[in-house]
Write a protein that holds these residues in place. Sequence first.
Motif, PDB file in Angstrom:
ATOM      1  N   ALA A   2       8.849  -3.312  14.971  1.00 49.69           N
ATOM      2  CA  ALA A   2       9.642  -3.764  16.126  1.00 49.69           C
ATOM      3  C   ALA A   2       9.314  -5.248  16.476  1.00 49.69           C
ATOM      4  O   ALA A   2      10.122  -5.926  16.618  1.00 49.69           O
ATOM      5  N   LEU A   3       8.451  -5.727  15.948  1.00 47.10           N
ATOM      6  CA  LEU A   3       7.792  -7.032  16.070  1.00 47.10           C
ATOM      7  C   LEU A   3       8.730  -8.122  15.285  1.00 47.10           C
ATOM      8  O   LEU A   3       9.178  -9.126  15.648  1.00 47.10           O
ATOM      9  N   ARG A   4       8.755  -7.516  13.976  1.00 45.07           N
ATOM     10  CA  ARG A   4       9.651  -8.156  12.956  1.00 45.07           C
ATOM     11  C   ARG A   4      11.109  -8.350  13.334  1.00 45.07           C
ATOM     12  O   ARG A   4      11.942  -9.234  13.362  1.00 45.07           O
ATOM     13  N   THR A   5      11.899  -7.266  13.874  1.00 50.81           N
ATOM     14  CA  THR A   5      12.950  -7.208  14.591  1.00 50.81           C
ATOM     15  C   THR A   5      13.273  -7.947  15.884  1.00 50.81           C
ATOM     16  O   THR A   5      14.330  -8.725  15.782  1.00 50.81           O
ATOM     17  N   PHE A   6      12.374  -7.930  16.654  1.00 52.20           N
ATOM     18  CA  PHE A   6      12.354  -8.836  17.641  1.00 52.20           C
ATOM     19  C   PHE A   6      12.301 -10.336  17.284  1.00 52.20           C
ATOM     20  O   PHE A   6      13.024 -11.213  17.784  1.00 52.20           O
ATOM     21  N   ALA A   7      11.580 -10.628  16.404  1.00 53.15           N
ATOM     22  CA  ALA A   7      11.414 -12.022  15.858  1.00 53.15           C
ATOM     23  C   ALA A   7      12.838 -12.383  15.167  1.00 53.15           C
ATOM     24  O   ALA A   7      13.303 -13.656  15.242  1.00 53.15           O
ATOM     25  N   LEU A   8      13.373 -11.578  14.577  1.00 49.47           N
ATOM     26  CA  LEU A   8      14.846 -11.797  14.003  1.00 49.47           C
ATOM     27  C   LEU A   8      16.002 -12.065  15.045  1.00 49.47           C
ATOM     28  O   LEU A   8      16.596 -13.055  15.045  1.00 49.47           O
ATOM     29  N   LEU A   9      15.583 -11.224  16.121  1.00 46.86           N
ATOM     30  CA  LEU A   9      16.625 -11.396  17.103  1.00 46.86           C
ATOM     31  C   LEU A   9      16.433 -12.479  17.840  1.00 46.86           C
ATOM     32  O   LEU A   9      17.389 -13.332  18.209  1.00 46.86           O
ATOM     33  N   LEU A  60      14.937 -21.240  12.905  1.00 48.54           N
ATOM     34  CA  LEU A  60      15.022 -20.517  11.484  1.00 48.54           C
ATOM     35  C   LEU A  60      13.423 -19.874  11.199  1.00 48.54           C
ATOM     36  O   LEU A  60      13.398 -19.409  10.691  1.00 48.54           O
ATOM     37  N   ALA A  61      12.453 -20.633  11.607  1.00 50.29           N
ATOM     38  CA  ALA A  61      11.213 -20.303  11.782  1.00 50.29           C
ATOM     39  C   ALA A  61      10.659 -19.004  12.275  1.00 50.29           C
ATOM     40  O   ALA A  61       9.991 -18.185  12.059  1.00 50.29           O
ATOM     41  N   ALA A  62      11.562 -18.701  13.334  1.00 51.47           N
ATOM     42  CA  ALA A  62      11.356 -17.481  13.986  1.00 51.47           C
ATOM     43  C   ALA A  62      12.062 -16.335  13.398  1.00 51.47           C
ATOM     44  O   ALA A  62      11.613 -15.145  13.352  1.00 51.47           O
TER      45      ALA A  62
END
Length: 62
Positions: A2-9, A60-62
């Motif tokens: 979920a954290l990876r998805t949030f960071a991508l969003l 991009l870093a996020a």
Amino acid sequence: MALRTFALLLGVVLGFATMVWFFYFVPLGCAMNTTGCRETFSVWSRLGLVHFWAPFLVALAA
């Protein structure tokens, strides 16, 4: 996961916000100048480095 998805969003939203900022609000602020602004805004200029590339690289870093 979920954290990876949030960071991508967050990165996508920040990238979109950067483009809106540079291509809409920066020229709008120049157009609101009462002395008349005839400056063109390019992403390859010094202004583009500050107002486009710096926030876009953060996105991009996020």
